[in-house]
Design a protein around this motif. Sequence first.
Motif, PDB file in Angstrom:
ATOM      1  N   SER A  36       0.176  11.536  -3.164  1.00 30.22           N
ATOM      2  CA  SER A  36       1.162  12.442  -2.566  1.00 30.22           C
ATOM      3  C   SER A  36       1.682  13.450  -3.583  1.00 30.22           C
ATOM      4  CB  SER A  36       2.324  11.643  -1.980  1.00 30.22           C
ATOM      5  OG  SER A  36       3.025  10.982  -3.011  1.00 30.22           O
ATOM      6  N   GLY A  37       1.342  13.305  -4.842  1.00 29.30           N
ATOM      7  CA  GLY A  37       1.752  14.240  -5.877  1.00 29.30           C
ATOM      8  C   GLY A  37       3.218  14.118  -6.241  1.00 29.30           C
ATOM      9  N   GLN A  38       3.830  13.007  -5.950  1.00 29.47           N
ATOM     10  CA  GLN A  38       5.242  12.811  -6.259  1.00 29.47           C
ATOM     11  C   GLN A  38       5.381  11.738  -7.331  1.00 29.47           C
ATOM     12  OE1 GLN A  38       7.132  11.612  -2.681  1.00 29.47           O
ATOM     13  NE2 GLN A  38       6.956  13.584  -1.678  1.00 29.47           N
ATOM     14  N   GLN A  39       6.428  11.883  -8.063  1.00 29.60           N
ATOM     15  CA  GLN A  39       6.771  10.857  -9.022  1.00 29.60           C
ATOM     16  C   GLN A  39       7.591   9.790  -8.302  1.00 29.60           C
ATOM     17  OE1 GLN A  39       5.952  10.582 -12.211  1.00 29.60           O
ATOM     18  NE2 GLN A  39       4.734  12.450 -12.189  1.00 29.60           N
TER      19      GLN A  39
ATOM     20  N   LYS B 293      -2.372 -10.614  -5.481  1.00 25.40           N
ATOM     21  CA  LYS B 293      -1.691  -9.872  -4.408  1.00 25.40           C
ATOM     22  C   LYS B 293      -0.685  -8.876  -4.989  1.00 25.40           C
ATOM     23  CE  LYS B 293      -2.096 -13.355  -0.781  1.00 25.40           C
ATOM     24  NZ  LYS B 293      -1.354 -14.324   0.040  1.00 25.40           N
ATOM     25  N   VAL B 294       0.094  -9.321  -5.962  1.00 24.13           N
ATOM     26  CA  VAL B 294       1.090  -8.432  -6.581  1.00 24.13           C
ATOM     27  C   VAL B 294       0.393  -7.284  -7.299  1.00 24.13           C
ATOM     28  CG1 VAL B 294       2.836  -8.302  -8.401  1.00 24.13           C
ATOM     29  CG2 VAL B 294       2.877 -10.190  -6.777  1.00 24.13           C
ATOM     30  N   LEU B 295      -0.671  -7.581  -8.008  1.00 28.71           N
ATOM     31  CA  LEU B 295      -1.425  -6.543  -8.712  1.00 28.71           C
ATOM     32  C   LEU B 295      -2.005  -5.535  -7.725  1.00 28.71           C
ATOM     33  CD1 LEU B 295      -2.451  -5.586 -11.461  1.00 28.71           C
ATOM     34  CD2 LEU B 295      -4.447  -7.030 -11.141  1.00 28.71           C
ATOM     35  N   LYS B 296      -2.532  -6.009  -6.609  1.00 37.41           N
ATOM     36  CA  LYS B 296      -3.091  -5.129  -5.587  1.00 37.41           C
ATOM     37  C   LYS B 296      -1.993  -4.237  -4.993  1.00 37.41           C
ATOM     38  CE  LYS B 296      -5.810  -5.216  -1.300  1.00 37.41           C
ATOM     39  NZ  LYS B 296      -5.095  -4.153  -0.688  1.00 37.41           N
ATOM     40  N   GLN B 297      -0.829  -4.803  -4.744  1.00 39.20           N
ATOM     41  CA  GLN B 297       0.288  -4.004  -4.221  1.00 39.20           C
ATOM     42  C   GLN B 297       0.698  -2.931  -5.228  1.00 39.20           C
ATOM     43  OE1 GLN B 297       3.289  -6.872  -3.250  1.00 39.20           O
ATOM     44  NE2 GLN B 297       2.380  -7.381  -1.255  1.00 39.20           N
ATOM     45  N   GLY B 298       0.712  -3.283  -6.516  1.00 43.89           N
ATOM     46  CA  GLY B 298       1.060  -2.303  -7.546  1.00 43.89           C
ATOM     47  C   GLY B 298       0.039  -1.180  -7.616  1.00 43.89           C
ATOM     48  N   ILE B 299      -1.239  -1.518  -7.534  1.00 40.84           N
ATOM     49  CA  ILE B 299      -2.297  -0.495  -7.559  1.00 40.84           C
ATOM     50  C   ILE B 299      -2.194   0.399  -6.341  1.00 40.84           C
ATOM     51  CG2 ILE B 299      -4.800  -0.166  -7.405  1.00 40.84           C
ATOM     52  CD1 ILE B 299      -5.083  -2.662  -9.191  1.00 40.84           C
ATOM     53  N   ASP B 300      -1.943  -0.199  -5.158  1.00 35.89           N
ATOM     54  CA  ASP B 300      -1.785   0.594  -3.932  1.00 35.89           C
ATOM     55  C   ASP B 300      -0.598   1.554  -4.054  1.00 35.89           C
ATOM     56  OD1 ASP B 300      -3.953  -0.655  -2.827  1.00 35.89           O
ATOM     57  OD2 ASP B 300      -2.767  -2.036  -1.562  1.00 35.89           O
ATOM     58  N   LEU B 301       0.493   1.098  -4.652  1.00 40.88           N
ATOM     59  CA  LEU B 301       1.666   1.954  -4.824  1.00 40.88           C
ATOM     60  C   LEU B 301       1.356   3.112  -5.771  1.00 40.88           C
ATOM     61  CD1 LEU B 301       4.676   2.423  -4.271  1.00 40.88           C
ATOM     62  CD2 LEU B 301       5.170   1.005  -6.257  1.00 40.88           C
ATOM     63  N   VAL B 302       0.643   2.829  -6.866  1.00 42.37           N
ATOM     64  CA  VAL B 302       0.273   3.898  -7.805  1.00 42.37           C
ATOM     65  C   VAL B 302      -0.653   4.894  -7.123  1.00 42.37           C
ATOM     66  CG1 VAL B 302      -1.016   4.370  -9.936  1.00 42.37           C
ATOM     67  CG2 VAL B 302       0.636   2.506  -9.874  1.00 42.37           C
ATOM     68  N   LYS B 303      -1.614   4.417  -6.365  1.00 42.71           N
ATOM     69  CA  LYS B 303      -2.520   5.318  -5.647  1.00 42.71           C
ATOM     70  C   LYS B 303      -1.756   6.161  -4.643  1.00 42.71           C
ATOM     71  CE  LYS B 303      -6.783   2.595  -5.862  1.00 42.71           C
ATOM     72  NZ  LYS B 303      -7.743   1.817  -5.058  1.00 42.71           N
TER      73      LYS B 303
END
Length: 138
Positions: free
Chosen positions: A114-117, A99-109
Motif C-alpha cells: 500500500s506504500g504506507q508506513q 503462524k506468528v511469523l506468517k502473520q508478520g510477513i503478511d503485515l509487512v507485505k
Amino acid sequence: MPDQINADTESMSAYSSKLTAPEMPPSLARLGTPPNLTGLFEGIAMSVLDKAATASMAAFMAKMTEEMVTDSTKVKTAAITYSAADVTSALELATSATKVLKQGIDLVKQTAGSGQQPSTPTEKPADPSAGGAPQDLV
C-alpha cells in the motif's frame, strides 16, 4: 510411594532400566521340604520355626520383587509420557511460531504493497502548566 513422579526423563529411563529385583536365594527352596520331626523336642521346634521363617522370608521377597517391578514400570511409563509431552509441546510451539511469523510477513507485505508506513503513535505536547517557566506566586 509418592503420588506423582517429577524428574528428568533421562534419569527416569536410566532408573527404570537398572532397577531389577534380586533373585530368590537358593535357601528358600527348602520351603518345600517337610520339617524334620525326628530327634529332640528342641530340634523339632527349630525345624518348624525354620519353615515358618523361610515362608515369611519368601513372602517378603515376593512382595518386594512385585513392588520393584511395579515401581520400574510406573517410572518407565512416566518417562515415556513426559518425553511424548515434550515432543508435543515443541511441535505446538513451532506451529504457533510459524503462524506468528506468517502473520508478520503478511503485515509487512500489506504495508509495503500500500506504500504506507505502519502508523506509530505520536507524542502529545507536554502540558504547558506542568513544566517550563516557574509561575509567580501572589
